[in-house]
Design a protein around this motif. Structure first.
Motif, PDB file in Angstrom:
ATOM      1  N   PRO A   1       0.628  -1.409   0.126  1.00 28.75           N
ATOM      2  CA  PRO A   1       0.195  -0.016   0.045  1.00 28.75           C
ATOM      3  C   PRO A   1       0.346   1.302   0.046  1.00 28.75           C
ATOM      4  O   PRO A   1       1.588   1.583   0.427  1.00 28.75           O
ATOM      5  CB  PRO A   1      -1.495  -0.178   1.685  1.00 28.75           C
ATOM      6  N   ASP A   2      -0.252   2.537  -0.832  1.00 26.65           N
ATOM      7  CA  ASP A   2       0.707   3.394  -0.339  1.00 26.65           C
ATOM      8  C   ASP A   2       1.350   4.074   0.960  1.00 26.65           C
ATOM      9  O   ASP A   2       1.619   5.181   0.614  1.00 26.65           O
ATOM     10  CB  ASP A   2       0.208   4.548  -1.551  1.00 26.65           C
ATOM     11  N   TRP A   3       1.084   3.711   1.931  1.00 26.66           N
ATOM     12  CA  TRP A   3       1.027   4.715   3.407  1.00 26.66           C
ATOM     13  C   TRP A   3       1.961   4.252   3.369  1.00 26.66           C
ATOM     14  O   TRP A   3       2.686   4.682   4.480  1.00 26.66           O
ATOM     15  CB  TRP A   3      -0.390   4.087   3.897  1.00 26.66           C
ATOM     16  N   LEU A   4       2.760   3.285   3.090  1.00 24.43           N
ATOM     17  CA  LEU A   4       4.059   2.739   3.355  1.00 24.43           C
ATOM     18  C   LEU A   4       5.008   3.800   2.770  1.00 24.43           C
ATOM     19  O   LEU A   4       6.118   3.904   3.520  1.00 24.43           O
ATOM     20  CB  LEU A   4       4.479   1.478   2.850  1.00 24.43           C
ATOM     21  N   LEU A   5       4.752   3.810   1.629  1.00 25.36           N
ATOM     22  CA  LEU A   5       5.446   5.145   0.801  1.00 25.36           C
ATOM     23  C   LEU A   5       5.103   5.317  -0.527  1.00 25.36           C
ATOM     24  O   LEU A   5       5.867   4.626  -1.431  1.00 25.36           O
ATOM     25  CB  LEU A   5       7.375   4.412   0.483  1.00 25.36           C
ATOM     26  N   CYS A   6       4.457   6.385  -0.661  1.00 24.46           N
ATOM     27  CA  CYS A   6       3.815   6.512  -1.373  1.00 24.46           C
ATOM     28  C   CYS A   6       4.959   6.330  -2.785  1.00 24.46           C
ATOM     29  O   CYS A   6       5.776   6.980  -2.993  1.00 24.46           O
ATOM     30  CB  CYS A   6       2.483   7.790  -1.631  1.00 24.46           C
ATOM     31  N   THR A   7       4.171   6.643  -3.888  1.00 21.79           N
ATOM     32  CA  THR A   7       5.419   6.990  -5.322  1.00 21.79           C
ATOM     33  C   THR A   7       5.605   8.201  -5.200  1.00 21.79           C
ATOM     34  O   THR A   7       6.817   8.589  -5.936  1.00 21.79           O
ATOM     35  CB  THR A   7       4.511   6.864  -6.557  1.00 21.79           C
ATOM     36  N   ALA A   8       5.730   9.387  -5.147  1.00 21.85           N
ATOM     37  CA  ALA A   8       5.514  10.690  -4.824  1.00 21.85           C
ATOM     38  C   ALA A   8       6.893  10.511  -4.315  1.00 21.85           C
ATOM     39  O   ALA A   8       8.067  11.222  -4.632  1.00 21.85           O
ATOM     40  CB  ALA A   8       4.683  11.860  -4.129  1.00 21.85           C
ATOM     41  N   CYS A   9       7.247  10.513  -3.025  1.00 21.58           N
ATOM     42  CA  CYS A   9       8.014   9.640  -2.213  1.00 21.58           C
ATOM     43  C   CYS A   9       9.374   9.287  -2.166  1.00 21.58           C
ATOM     44  O   CYS A   9      10.690   9.502  -2.745  1.00 21.58           O
ATOM     45  CB  CYS A   9       7.608   9.719  -0.861  1.00 21.58           C
TER      46      CYS A   9
ATOM     47  N   PRO B   1      -0.440   4.465  10.110  1.00 17.88           N
ATOM     48  CA  PRO B   1      -2.092   4.343   9.603  1.00 17.88           C
ATOM     49  C   PRO B   1      -3.200   4.269  10.083  1.00 17.88           C
ATOM     50  O   PRO B   1      -2.890   3.719  11.091  1.00 17.88           O
ATOM     51  CB  PRO B   1      -2.168   3.831   8.389  1.00 17.88           C
ATOM     52  N   ASP B   2      -4.555   4.617  10.291  1.00 17.70           N
ATOM     53  CA  ASP B   2      -5.599   4.125  11.309  1.00 17.70           C
ATOM     54  C   ASP B   2      -6.083   3.388  10.929  1.00 17.70           C
ATOM     55  O   ASP B   2      -5.560   2.364  10.153  1.00 17.70           O
ATOM     56  CB  ASP B   2      -6.198   5.385  11.876  1.00 17.70           C
TER      57      ASP B   2
ATOM     58  N   LYS C   1      -6.528   5.208   5.444  1.00 22.15           N
ATOM     59  CA  LYS C   1      -6.652   6.492   4.543  1.00 22.15           C
ATOM     60  C   LYS C   1      -5.978   7.247   5.740  1.00 22.15           C
ATOM     61  O   LYS C   1      -5.825   8.432   5.161  1.00 22.15           O
ATOM     62  CB  LYS C   1      -8.136   5.958   4.221  1.00 22.15           C
ATOM     63  N   ALA C   2      -6.408   7.418   6.783  1.00 21.24           N
ATOM     64  CA  ALA C   2      -6.062   8.736   7.550  1.00 21.24           C
ATOM     65  C   ALA C   2      -4.871   7.983   8.767  1.00 21.24           C
ATOM     66  O   ALA C   2      -3.987   6.784   8.155  1.00 21.24           O
ATOM     67  CB  ALA C   2      -6.112   8.968   8.721  1.00 21.24           C
ATOM     68  N   PHE C   3      -3.951   9.528   9.162  1.00 24.53           N
ATOM     69  CA  PHE C   3      -3.008   9.095   9.869  1.00 24.53           C
ATOM     70  C   PHE C   3      -2.946   9.395  11.518  1.00 24.53           C
ATOM     71  O   PHE C   3      -3.177  10.352  11.703  1.00 24.53           O
ATOM     72  CB  PHE C   3      -1.804   9.544   9.191  1.00 24.53           C
ATOM     73  N   ILE C   4      -2.664   8.376  12.273  1.00 30.05           N
ATOM     74  CA  ILE C   4      -2.521   8.781  14.128  1.00 30.05           C
ATOM     75  C   ILE C   4      -0.956   9.196  14.175  1.00 30.05           C
ATOM     76  O   ILE C   4       0.415   8.268  13.398  1.00 30.05           O
ATOM     77  CB  ILE C   4      -2.888   7.623  14.721  1.00 30.05           C
ATOM     78  N   ARG C   5      -0.643  10.605  15.010  1.00 30.51           N
ATOM     79  CA  ARG C   5       0.483  10.220  15.275  1.00 30.51           C
ATOM     80  C   ARG C   5       1.208   9.179  16.015  1.00 30.51           C
ATOM     81  O   ARG C   5       1.019   8.829  16.978  1.00 30.51           O
ATOM     82  CB  ARG C   5       0.657  11.984  15.264  1.00 30.51           C
TER      83      ARG C   5
ATOM     84  N   CYS D   1       0.342  11.823   3.925  1.00 28.70           N
ATOM     85  CA  CYS D   1       0.740  11.218   2.590  1.00 28.70           C
ATOM     86  C   CYS D   1       1.556   9.665   2.540  1.00 28.70           C
ATOM     87  O   CYS D   1       0.831   8.843   2.427  1.00 28.70           O
ATOM     88  CB  CYS D   1       1.667  12.027   1.198  1.00 28.70           C
ATOM     89  N   CYS D   2       2.556   9.372   3.601  1.00 30.62           N
ATOM     90  CA  CYS D   2       2.836   8.039   3.748  1.00 30.62           C
ATOM     91  C   CYS D   2       3.637   8.435   5.145  1.00 30.62           C
ATOM     92  O   CYS D   2       4.103   9.008   5.495  1.00 30.62           O
ATOM     93  CB  CYS D   2       3.240   7.730   3.101  1.00 30.62           C
TER      94      CYS D   2
END
Length: 323
Positions: free
Chosen positions: A154-162, A175-176, A180-184, A195-196
């Protein structure tokens, strides 16, 4: 957080692999293991069947007793606890958590992301982590369902842009439940737009690659490369050529060159150093360590000696701009 008072003694040079090779290749009863094999298991229907076979396997072994905790792991891969900074580890094919647990116990500032194609395996891994003697490690463990043999990470590990920008900084987000969302992490539990999580410091492939068809191995290794940070390490351990379990397979269970199918439909491949080197260097990795581990196991009840062979490897993702 390692267990105190216990000294792990681990031997991996009980015999020479070359001597075992000569012994096997001179023995006519093992001749069928050496023959070329032309059939292929590369069809999409067979890949789906492989994944379902492993799901069934984990349903049958839902108690988690089949796999023992890999206590040798930190001795063989001390890099996992060498850094003082917070690190991110991706365990590919986590099963019941036998690899995740020793990593989590040994280091307080590690986050382990663990994927498997079996929800039963993930549930058991979560139970094992939750019931450990270190309650805090539950907050360091993030399992997710994925058939990595056919699906991209999944992109949340390391997205294409990064990936394209060779992101090297450490993220403090995870990721939560929705993915789709992220928790600090290590801070207030509120949702943040991110983004990831910025990629992995380590990826582990521990007795995982051998469980998928040979034709899909390059895909999986390339995906591992994609989610690693520059300079990150892939830690590999799997069945080696002429391991005792390979020699026990009868001819009718041979489904490829060094590839076998158990009666329950699960696969097992046995690696030579040359094949491992070709697979990982072909994906762009740098070889740091690659060797056979040869262990003599003795059945104390029967007195029978069993020669086990595993392949141990460490591979690095090149650092951007390095020569």
């Amino acid at each position: 957080m390692a267990e105190e008072g216990k000294v792990v003694r681990y031997f991996s040079r009980d015999f020479e692999w070359e001597e075992l090779r000569d012994e096997v290749e001179r023995n006519p009863k093992f001749g069928y293991h050496l023959f070329p094999f032309s059939l292929s298991l590369s069809s999409s229907s067979q890949v789906a069947a492989d994944a379902e076979a492993w799901r069934s396997f984990h349903r049958r072994h839902s108690t988690g007793l089949f796999f023992k905790e890999r206590r040798y792991l930190l001795k063989e891969f001390p890099e996992l606890t060498a850094l003082n900074d917070s690190i991110h580890v991706l365990e590919v094919g986590c099963g019941n958590g036998s690899t995740s647990l020793p990593i989590l116990r040994a280091k307080q500032n590690v986050i382990v992301y663990a994927c498997d194609c079996s929800q039963d395996a993930l549930d058991k891994a979560g139970e094992m982590v939750a019931s450990s003697n270190f309650p805090s490690i539950k907050r360091q463990f993030y399992p997710f369902l994925l058939d990595f043999s056919v699906n991209r990470f999944p992109d949340w590990l390391l997205c294409t842009a990064c990936q394209k920008s060779s992101l090297e900084k450490q993220s403090l987000f995870t990721p939560d439940a929705s993915g789709k969302a992220f928790i600090r992490l290590n801070g207030p539990s509120f949702l943040e737009a991110k983004c990831c999580i910025g990629g992995m410091d380590y990826v582990t492939l521990i007795f995982t690659l051998s469980a998928i068809t040979f034709q899909r191995m390059s895909f999986v290794i390339a995906e591992c490369m994609a989610v690693l940070k520059p300079g990150g390490l892939l830690l590999f351990r799997d069945y080696g050529l002429y391991d005792m379990t390979m020699l026990r397979f009868p001819p009718e269970q041979r489904v490829g060159f060094r590839e076998y199918m158990r009666s329950d439909g699960t696969l097992s491949y046995f690696f030579s150093l040359d094949i491992v080197r070709k697979l990982f260097l072909g994906a762009g990795f740098i070889e740091l360590e690659l060797e056979y581990c040869c262990v003599l196991s003795v059945n104390h009840r029967s007195g029978k000696k069993m020669k086990r062979v595993w392949v141990h490897g460490k591979f690095q993702k090149p650092i951007v701009g390095s020569s």
